[in-house]
Design an enzyme around this catalytic site. Structure first.
Site, short mmCIF file in Angstrom:
data_model
loop_
_atom_site.label_atom_id
_atom_site.label_comp_id
_atom_site.label_asym_id
_atom_site.label_seq_id
_atom_site.Cartn_x
_atom_site.Cartn_y
_atom_site.Cartn_z
N HIS A 1 -4.51 -3.52 6.61
CA HIS A 1 -4.30 -3.75 5.18
C HIS A 1 -5.64 -4.23 4.61
O HIS A 1 -5.90 -5.42 4.48
CB HIS A 1 -3.22 -4.80 4.94
CG HIS A 1 -3.19 -5.26 3.51
ND1 HIS A 1 -2.80 -4.46 2.49
CD2 HIS A 1 -3.56 -6.43 2.95
CE1 HIS A 1 -2.92 -5.11 1.34
NE2 HIS A 1 -3.38 -6.31 1.60
N ASP B 1 0.85 -1.20 0.00
CA ASP B 1 0.00 0.00 0.00
C ASP B 1 0.88 1.25 0.00
O ASP B 1 0.61 2.22 -0.71
CB ASP B 1 -0.90 -0.02 1.24
CG ASP B 1 -1.63 -1.35 1.36
OD1 ASP B 1 -2.35 -1.72 0.42
OD2 ASP B 1 -1.45 -2.05 2.38
P1 NAX Z 1 -1.81 -18.25 -3.80
O1 NAX Z 1 -3.16 -18.80 -3.51
O2 NAX Z 1 -1.28 -18.24 -5.17
O3 NAX Z 1 -0.73 -19.00 -2.87
C1 NAX Z 1 -0.96 -19.27 -1.53
C2 NAX Z 1 -0.23 -20.55 -1.23
O4 NAX Z 1 -0.32 -20.78 0.17
C3 NAX Z 1 -0.82 -21.76 -1.95
O5 NAX Z 1 0.19 -22.41 -2.70
C4 NAX Z 1 -1.33 -22.65 -0.80
O6 NAX Z 1 -1.16 -24.02 -1.05
C5 NAX Z 1 -0.41 -22.17 0.34
N1 NAX Z 1 -0.92 -22.48 1.67
C6 NAX Z 1 -2.22 -22.52 2.09
N2 NAX Z 1 -2.26 -22.91 3.37
C7 NAX Z 1 -1.00 -23.13 3.77
C8 NAX Z 1 -0.42 -23.57 4.99
N3 NAX Z 1 -1.16 -23.88 6.04
N4 NAX Z 1 0.92 -23.68 5.04
C9 NAX Z 1 1.67 -23.40 3.97
N5 NAX Z 1 1.19 -22.99 2.80
C10 NAX Z 1 -0.14 -22.86 2.70
O7 NAX Z 1 -1.83 -16.76 -3.18
P2 NAX Z 1 -0.81 -15.57 -3.43
O8 NAX Z 1 -1.31 -14.76 -4.56
O9 NAX Z 1 0.58 -16.08 -3.46
O10 NAX Z 1 -1.06 -14.72 -2.12
C11 NAX Z 1 -0.69 -15.19 -0.84
C12 NAX Z 1 -1.36 -14.38 0.24
O11 NAX Z 1 -0.94 -13.02 0.17
C13 NAX Z 1 -2.88 -14.34 0.15
O12 NAX Z 1 -3.41 -14.50 1.45
C14 NAX Z 1 -3.16 -12.95 -0.36
O13 NAX Z 1 -4.44 -12.49 0.02
C15 NAX Z 1 -2.06 -12.18 0.32
N6 NAX Z 1 -1.74 -10.87 -0.23
C16 NAX Z 1 -1.35 -9.92 0.65
C17 NAX Z 1 -0.98 -8.66 0.26
C18 NAX Z 1 -0.55 -7.64 1.25
O14 NAX Z 1 -0.25 -6.52 0.84
N7 NAX Z 1 -0.49 -7.92 2.56
C19 NAX Z 1 -1.04 -8.27 -1.15
C20 NAX Z 1 -1.04 -9.42 -2.10
C21 NAX Z 1 -1.80 -10.63 -1.64
O15 NAX Z 1 -3.15 -10.44 -2.00
#
Ligand code: NAX
Length: 327
Positions: free
Chosen positions: A187, A159
């Site tokens: 956020h 952000d």
């Molecule tokens: P993806 O869905 O592509 O990847 C997430 C990964 O986490 C998947 O491969 C899944 O298998 C894995 N996962 C789920 N549970 C798990 C666990 N218990 N242990 C280990 N791995 C696990 O999401 P992606 O686009 O990479 O985003 C990841 C996270 O970042 C999401 O929660 C998303 O909302 C968040 N974001 C946060 C942002 C921020 O500014 N704070 C911005 C970008 C993003 O949206």
């Protein structure tokens, strides 16, 4: 110092992971001299895909990459971790209520908090990117009673970076000349990107842009940017989120830019009227793995109401996870 640093990354097979891991291994996190050991956590179903990513990491022949291990057990992956980047989280599925989302993530972050508490390096730093980032960080922190609370932070740097880029574009300058921006609160859509103290090429930002632009264009565009990227790309922000995660962690470990500050969600000490214990974004300076909230900023009436609104949302998330018995 050329001793390898152990960096754990969760959700390593996800979109953000695919960008983040290569940049860490390239030296973008700890600098061009410092080798890294990667410890990657994924759910069992994603381990085969992650093996493919590990092959690619090997094929890059990064001189700084000491080794890589993958596992689906948090206690194995976090063992000895000096920096833990918690990216993996449960996304909101169709028809899921907010409480379902908090509960699903609560299961992940209680377990990971406990594992970090038990097996991470004594000096560990934990950075939460996975959403809802502030409350996930709160859950992990409360489940890790032996780790000082200041070691936990959550990402609002994306952000902050979006705000800096937008202000630079509006004032026709480069982001390098934009300073002293602050992102406050959660956020989420209630976040408050604050230009009251921002400077552009040595001049107050508010001398260069109108109040109307700030309230009608800047604030809504920054807070809705994630939705705009999702709409355009058909997938949520990934490379920019990975880049912001690196910026956050690098500034934390190596120090923020001289003469500036950055934004991070950290456990409030009560500064600026944010209730102590909430994980809320503040303007902070950083060095050597520690942060401190920038003190003494004048908070306008407008800022006060925006900060209070975002903090109220954080309090309701905290109350919800408290009711679920997660903290
Ligand atoms: P993806 O869905 O592509 O990847 C997430 C990964 O986490 C998947 O491969 C899944 O298998 C894995 N996962 C789920 N549970 C798990 C666990 N218990 N242990 C280990 N791995 C696990 O999401 P992606 O686009 O990479 O985003 C990841 C996270 O970042 C999401 O929660 C998303 O909302 C968040 N974001 C946060 C942002 C921020 O500014 N704070 C911005 C970008 C993003 O949206």
């Amino acid at each position: 110092n050329t001793t390898p640093v152990t960096v754990a990354v969760t959700g390593a097979a996800g979109q953000i992971g695919y960008s983040l891991l290569f940049r860490i291994a390239h030296g973008d996190l700890l600098g061009p001299e410092r080798p890294v050991r990667l410890r990657l956590l994924e759910i069992p179903q994603a381990l085969p895909a992650l093996e493919g990513t590990v092959m690619e990491l090997q094929d890059c022949a990064f001189p700084l990459l000491a080794d890589v291990e993958i596992d689906s057990d948090a206690r194995t992956v976090f063992d000895g971790a000096q920096l833990a980047l918690l990216v993996g989280a449960r996304p909101r599925a169709k028809g899921m209520e907010r409480s379902d989302l908090l509960e699903a993530n609560g299961a992940i972050f209680t377990e990971q908090g406990r594992a970090l508490n038990d097996v991470a390096h004594d000096d560990v730093r934990v950075v939460v990117t996975g959403n809802p980032a502030n409350t996930n960080a709160l859950i992990a922190q409360r489940n890790a009673p032996d780790i000082p609370e200041s070691r936990f932070s959550a990402l609002t740097r994306l952000d902050h970076n979006r705000a800096a880029a937008m202000l630079a574009a509006e004032t026709k300058t480069s982001v390098a000349k934009v300073k002293n921006l602050s992102v406050w609160g959660n956020h989420s859509a209630t976040q408050y990107p604050d230009l009251d103290h921002a400077m552009v090429a040595g001049r107050p930002a508010l001398d260069l842009v109108s109040r109307k632009w700030v309230t009608d264009t800047f604030i809504p565009t920054v807070s809705q940017r994630g939705a705009a990227v999702l709409q355009a790309r058909g997938a949520s922000s990934a490379a920019s989120a990975a880049s912001a995660t690196l910026d956050h962690a690098r500034d934390l470990m190596l120090g923020n830019r001289h003469g500036d500050w950055t934004s991070m969600a950290v456990v409030s000490d009560g500064s600026y009227g944010v209730p102590a214990g909430l994980v809320s974004s503040f303007p902070v300076t950083t060095s050597g793995g520690d942060w401190s909230v920038v003190q003494g900023l004048e908070i306008s009436e407008f800022s006060r109401s925006r900060i209070d609104a975002s903090v109220a949302e954080l309090e309701s998330e905290r109350d919800a996870v408290q009711q679920l018995g997660l903290i």
